[in-house]
Design a protein around this motif. Structure first.
Motif, PDB file in Angstrom:
ATOM      1  N   SER B 155       0.836  -1.202   0.000  1.00 37.33           N
ATOM      2  CA  SER B 155       0.000   0.000   0.000  1.00 37.33           C
ATOM      3  C   SER B 155       0.872   1.253   0.000  1.00 37.33           C
ATOM      4  O   SER B 155       2.077   1.179   0.235  1.00 37.33           O
ATOM      5  N   GLY B 156       0.244   2.380  -0.242  1.00 36.50           N
ATOM      6  CA  GLY B 156       0.983   3.637  -0.321  1.00 36.50           C
ATOM      7  C   GLY B 156       1.695   3.967   0.984  1.00 36.50           C
ATOM      8  O   GLY B 156       2.860   4.365   0.993  1.00 36.50           O
ATOM      9  N   GLY B 157       0.987   3.776   2.110  1.00 38.22           N
ATOM     10  CA  GLY B 157       1.590   4.075   3.407  1.00 38.22           C
ATOM     11  C   GLY B 157       2.810   3.209   3.660  1.00 38.22           C
ATOM     12  O   GLY B 157       3.841   3.685   4.143  1.00 38.22           O
ATOM     13  N   GLN B 160       5.720   4.358   1.651  1.00 37.53           N
ATOM     14  CA  GLN B 160       6.360   5.556   2.185  1.00 37.53           C
ATOM     15  C   GLN B 160       7.223   5.184   3.388  1.00 37.53           C
ATOM     16  O   GLN B 160       8.312   5.723   3.559  1.00 37.53           O
ATOM     17  N   THR B 181       3.229  13.390   2.771  1.00 36.81           N
ATOM     18  CA  THR B 181       1.902  12.820   3.000  1.00 36.81           C
ATOM     19  C   THR B 181       0.868  13.286   1.987  1.00 36.81           C
ATOM     20  O   THR B 181      -0.293  12.943   2.093  1.00 36.81           O
ATOM     21  N   LEU B 184      -1.110  10.503   0.517  1.00 35.63           N
ATOM     22  CA  LEU B 184      -1.703   9.523   1.422  1.00 35.63           C
ATOM     23  C   LEU B 184      -3.066  10.014   1.904  1.00 35.63           C
ATOM     24  O   LEU B 184      -3.308  11.209   2.003  1.00 35.63           O
ATOM     25  N   VAL B 188      -3.917   7.296   7.039  1.00 35.74           N
ATOM     26  CA  VAL B 188      -2.539   6.868   6.825  1.00 35.74           C
ATOM     27  C   VAL B 188      -1.591   8.022   7.107  1.00 35.74           C
ATOM     28  O   VAL B 188      -0.518   7.847   7.681  1.00 35.74           O
ATOM     29  N   GLU B 189      -2.014   9.208   6.749  1.00 38.16           N
ATOM     30  CA  GLU B 189      -1.207  10.401   6.974  1.00 38.16           C
ATOM     31  C   GLU B 189      -0.937  10.592   8.470  1.00 38.16           C
ATOM     32  O   GLU B 189       0.200  10.812   8.890  1.00 38.16           O
TER      33      GLU B 189
END
Lengths: 338, 318
Positions: B155-157, B160, B181, B184, B188-189
């Motif tokens: 996933s994106g989080g 990162q 962020t 996101l 998640v941020e």
């Protein structure tokens, strides 16, 4: 992996209708074309009765639809039939010639990829500099040159003026034919029997035809690689790799090139057909005893079964090659799922 | 506290065909070890350019034309290519806006970790490198088995966090986070900002948080630098800047945040638009939009004044 197997089987099954469609077209076109095997064998002045007799013998007097159905049935039994002009099985004629073509096209494609991809990547890395302009010019010029003319010019320069390389055939006169009995791929055969003087002779004969084929096709790959590399080099992961201190050259030729290679692979699959067409012309220019020359000779003779057989083979090669490209695709790009 | 980074009179220019973009102009900034500095401003104010020049990753034709960037006393501007390469990823880490595109899609995560380790530590054996990557993932809250996956499987989080992991695996002490962020979603941020806060204590990390999201900055930053038109408007403690902004631009910026508690019929906005950095306004770059615009603002660049423990570049305080 199971999905990949299923995909391969599906693709193989799809080649069957493709071959039949192609075959039907060729079958009809050959019979529409003026001339037939009988007149090319007996000449224009043979008596009518002899011509009729010969036609009867070859079955050319029967209705075309029947001839077509017969031929289809034959193909279904995986039988390509006999030549109408020579006393020879079509399979045998093809088997004799196919290794020469395969050897030539493989060398051609290696040269194309090597030149095209590396020049393209280098040009992208040196964007806007002299090297970039020179390589782009090379790409355009080479792409515009017809294969046969390129062949003739290379023969003239390297064969006649510089007298460095042979301009015809697969070997010189002093090499024994028995060296090449295993696979028919001369390079491989001479390595297998460890006859290195023969290997040298074979390689030197390969240089001009392989480069003719390779150079012409490399133009499009230079441009394609350069364009893709320019895109990839702008990607975030390239900047990110740079921010991790990885060396520039490694980033360009490993991280970026692998990503730029994916569309190049697609292009390669599409170019195989063009490569085969180029092979026909190259073989003619260089008296290369391959399928291309066989095809051309038999077209002059209107030898229907052999022409059809060769075209089936070429179609199968193209289908195989693009299947292999698809498989490589799945290996290179983990995101591809079949 | 020791100074980790000191930027002196830094100017970054982008020569383009219609002139020269003065993306960063005469910037002075000092970072203490262990602090989180929020770098805020609108798009095109030069905050990202400033971040990129610290690791000398400016896209051509961008160039540092003037000034010094002292990292632990060494001038990054004068460094050779080799020296800067050994700094990137080993001492100074950087993460980017879009985690989805920041990892090479064709290489497995472990390979990207190991490559980073091998780049900076010659002679490291593969097993040790792998162990270290596993440990790093664990400390980021990702199962170590996922090392053998490709970026598109995450996933994106997660991606990162992996980006951060690659930056920190060699114990960098400075992290430049360029709008980390933005791509996101809100939950998640929030998790990610928590993680940054943990990491910062764990690694005694100095963080430059580049963002236009004032909420992010409020949550994490110790100090805030407000940039406008390639120059620094104001530097100060985060809470004081939020409570009592000095520079007219900061005041405008803060008052244009919509507040749900106030019954505002209309969104407050700042008049005018960001300056053209090819041909910036004379004097103070903010004067065409400034409500307190004075004679001197049009002719002379504001000096930096210290007011109430804060640095502010505005003639109001001169």
């Amino acid at each position: 992996m199971k999905n990949l197997a299923r995909y391969i089987i599906a693709r193989l099954l799809l080649t069957i209708p493709m071959v039949f469609i192609l075959l039907s077209i060729v079958f009809v076109v050959l019979r529409i074309m003026p001339g037939d095997p009988v007149s090319s064998m007996l000449g224009g002045h043979a008596p009518e009765s002899v011509i009729e007799l010969k036609k009867e013998e070859l079955g050319l007097n029967r209705p075309i639809a029947l001839q077509y159905l017969d031929y289809l049935w034959q193909i279904c039994r995986l039988d390509l039939g006999d030549s109408m002009v020579f006393k020879q099985r079509v399979t045998k004629a093809i088997a004799e010639k196919i290794p020469a073509t395969i050897e030539l096209t493989i060398c051609g494609i290696l040269i194309t990829l090597f030149l095209g991809v590396f020049l393209g990547a280098y040009a992208a890395d040196r964007r806007g500099m002299v090297q970039d302009y020179v390589i782009r010019l090379y790409g355009i010029v080479v792409y515009c040159i017809p294969v046969f003319w390129m062949g003739l010019m290379l023969q003239l320069i390297f064969g006649i003026w510089l007298d460095m390389l042979p301009i015809a055939g697969r070997t010189g006169p002093r090499v024994f034919a028995s060296t090449f009995e295993k696979t028919g791929l001369y390079v491989l055969d001479s390595i297998l029997v460890r006859d290195f003087s023969a290997l040298g002779d074979v390689l030197i004969h390969l240089v001009l035809p392989a480069f003719t084929l390779g150079l012409v096709l490399s133009g499009i790959f230079v441009r394609l690689t350069r364009a893709n590399m320019l895109d990839v080099l702008k990607a975030d992961y390239i900047t990110a790799a740079e921010a991790r201190g990885i060396r520039h050259r490694k980033i360009v030729y490993k991280h970026a090139l692998k990503n730029a290679f994916i569309p190049i692979l697609t292009m390669m699959g599409l170019q195989i057909a063009l490569l085969m067409a180029g092979a026909v012309l190259t073989e003619t220019t260089f008296s290369w005893p391959g399928m291309g020359r066989l095809l051309l000779e038999r077209i002059y003779l209107r030898d229907y079964p052999t022409i059809q057989g060769v075209i089936i083979m070429i179609a199968l090669i193209v289908a195989m090659a693009s299947l292999i490209v698809d498989i490589i695709y799945a290996i290179v790009d983990p995101r591809v799922r079949y | 506290m020791a100074t980790i980074l000191e930027i002196e009179d830094l100017s970054v220019h982008f020569p383009i065909n219609i002139g020269t973009v003065q993306a960063v102009q005469d910037v002075n900034l000092r970072l203490e070890q262990g602090e989180v500095m929020g770098l805020v401003g609108e798009s095109g104010c030069g905050k990202s350019t400033l971040g990129f020049s610290i690791v000398r990753l400016l896209r051509p034709p961008g160039k540092i034309v003037k000034g010094r960037i002292l990292y632990h006393g060494q001038d990054i501007v004068q460094m050779s290519q080799k020296e800067i390469l050994s700094l990137r990823g080993r001492k100074i880490a950087m993460i980017f806006q879009d985690p989805l595109t920041s990892l090479n899609p064709l290489f497995r995560i472990d390979r990207q970790f190991i490559e980073t380790l091998f780049t900076h530590e010659r002679g490291l054996d593969k097993k040790t490198a792998f162990r270290r990557a596993e440990k790093m993932l664990e400390s980021l809250g990702i199962s170590p088995e996922r090392l053998s996956e490709y970026p598109h499987q995450m996933s994106g989080g997660m991606r990162q966090r992996i980006m951060i992991g690659m930056g920190l695996i060699l114990n960098s002490d400075l992290l430049i986070a360029d709008e980390p962020t933005t791509a996101l979603d809100v939950i998640v941020e929030a998790q990610f900002l928590d993680l940054l806060n943990d990491l910062r204590r764990q690694y005694n990390l100095t963080i430059i948080l580049i963002t236009h999201n004032l909420g992010n900055v409020a949550q994490l930053a110790d100090r805030i630098t407000v940039m406008y038109g390639g120059t620094i408007a104001e530097v100060g403690q985060a809470n004081t800047i939020f409570e009592d902004p000095l520079h007219p631009y900061t005041q405008g910026l803060l008052s244009s945040i919509p507040n749900i508690k106030l019954d505002q019929p209309k969104l407050k906005t700042m008049p005018g638009s960001p300056p053209d950095l090819v041909d910036p306004p004379s004097g103070c770059v903010f004067h065409p939009r400034c409500p307190y615009d004075k004679e001197i603002c049009r002719v002379q660049k504001p000096e930096t004044f210290t007011e109430d423990g804060r640095l502010v570049s505005c003639w109001l305080y001169g």
